[in-house]
Enzyme design. Structure first.
Site, PDB file in Angstrom:
ATOM      1  N   GLU A  50      46.972 -37.419  28.670  1.00 33.97           N
ATOM      2  CA  GLU A  50      46.870 -38.775  28.107  1.00 33.97           C
ATOM      3  C   GLU A  50      48.075 -38.999  27.217  1.00 33.97           C
ATOM      4  OE1 GLU A  50      43.179 -39.560  25.896  1.00 33.97           O
ATOM      5  OE2 GLU A  50      44.304 -40.935  24.616  1.00 33.97           O
ATOM      6  N   ARG A  54      51.021 -45.165  21.052  1.00 33.46           N
ATOM      7  CA  ARG A  54      51.126 -45.489  19.629  1.00 33.46           C
ATOM      8  C   ARG A  54      52.513 -45.206  19.067  1.00 33.46           C
ATOM      9  NH1 ARG A  54      46.914 -40.856  17.631  1.00 33.46           N
ATOM     10  NH2 ARG A  54      45.922 -41.562  19.525  1.00 33.46           N
ATOM     11  N   LYS A 137      35.102 -42.203  26.402  1.00 39.37           N
ATOM     12  CA  LYS A 137      35.662 -41.201  25.483  1.00 39.37           C
ATOM     13  C   LYS A 137      34.770 -41.179  24.240  1.00 39.37           C
ATOM     14  CE  LYS A 137      39.777 -41.040  22.493  1.00 39.37           C
ATOM     15  NZ  LYS A 137      41.229 -40.852  22.544  1.00 39.37           N
TER      16      LYS A 137
END
Ligand code: 3PG
Length: 224
Positions: A50, A54, A137
């Site tokens: 993943e 950000r 998640k």
């Protein structure tokens, strides 16, 4: 949207995460880190990753890792619907978000990209389920009650699987992986941001190898 590679279906992505058991969550500040990082992941056979959006370099790093046929790269920290489009354009095979934003989930469903939104309460799990999502998640896992909370969700709402992330490391990952509701665990512990910034590739390779070893020892856990 410009053309982009065909997306795998959700079942295929979830099967890949389940077989990987451990999904590195990457926060990368320097695009030059992509190549050595891909080598470290490939060498340790951590084949699902993943890449968080950000950082300023996140999308470019995602593109580079998505180009590696041995890796299944998804986008993390997807907060806005436009980022879903950008992530898919960059080659993301799945999308992860820290929370359940219906606008982001809807855009993923429109584009047909598998999505794992963040959930931390039973209400959020139910909302994910209402969207027809087979997995979410569990974030931030440790701070939200850890394994006992997960067990309570799974007992009440058995038809959704979880990828716990947040506060998970080499020492507590196995406790999550032992849970039948857990697809795989995510975490930054094998390639933390500070080690990436220091280009500590030997250390990152060691941590990846240890995580892969953990994944291997828990392989087959769900079918047992
Ligand atoms: C995430 O975005 O999923 C988390 O930042 C990863 O959590 P960790 O750094 O505690 O592993």
């Amino acid at each position: 949207m410009e053309s982009c590679p065909p997306l795998p279906d959700t079942a295929e992505v979830l099967a890949r995460i389940r077989s990987a058991s451990v999904v590195p969550v990457l926060v990368v500040d320097d695009v030059q880190a992509a190549a050595p990082l891909a080598e470290a992941l490939a060498e340790s056979r951590l084949h699902c990753v993943e890449v968080t959006l950000r950082t300023e370099a996140g999308l470019r790093v995602l593109r580079r890792l998505a180009d590696r046929p041995e890796l299944l790269a998804g986008a993390g920290t997807v907060l806005e619907p436009q980022q879903v489009d950008q992530a898919v354009q960059a080659g993301a095979r799945f999308v992860v978000s820290p929370g359940l934003d219906p606008v982001v989930v809807e855009r993923c469903l429109e584009l047909g990209v598998p999505v794992l939104p963040g959930v931390a309460t039973a209400g959020e799990v139910l909302r994910a389920r209402r969207f027809g999502l087979p997995a979410a998640k569990f974030f931030p896992a440790e701070q939200s009650g850890g394994v006992p909370a997960l067990r309570a969700f799974a007992s009440a709402i058995p038809d959704i699987a979880f990828m716990p992330t947040g506060g998970i490391g080499q020492d507590n990952a196995a406790a999550y992986l032992d849970e039948p509701s857990v697809l795989g665990v995510g975490g930054s512990w094998m390639a933390p941001r500070d080690l990436l910034a220091r280009r500590a590739w030997d250390r990152i390779r060691t941590l990846c190898a240890q995580a892969a070893q953990l994944a291997a020892t828990t392989a087959g856990r769900q079918s047992a």
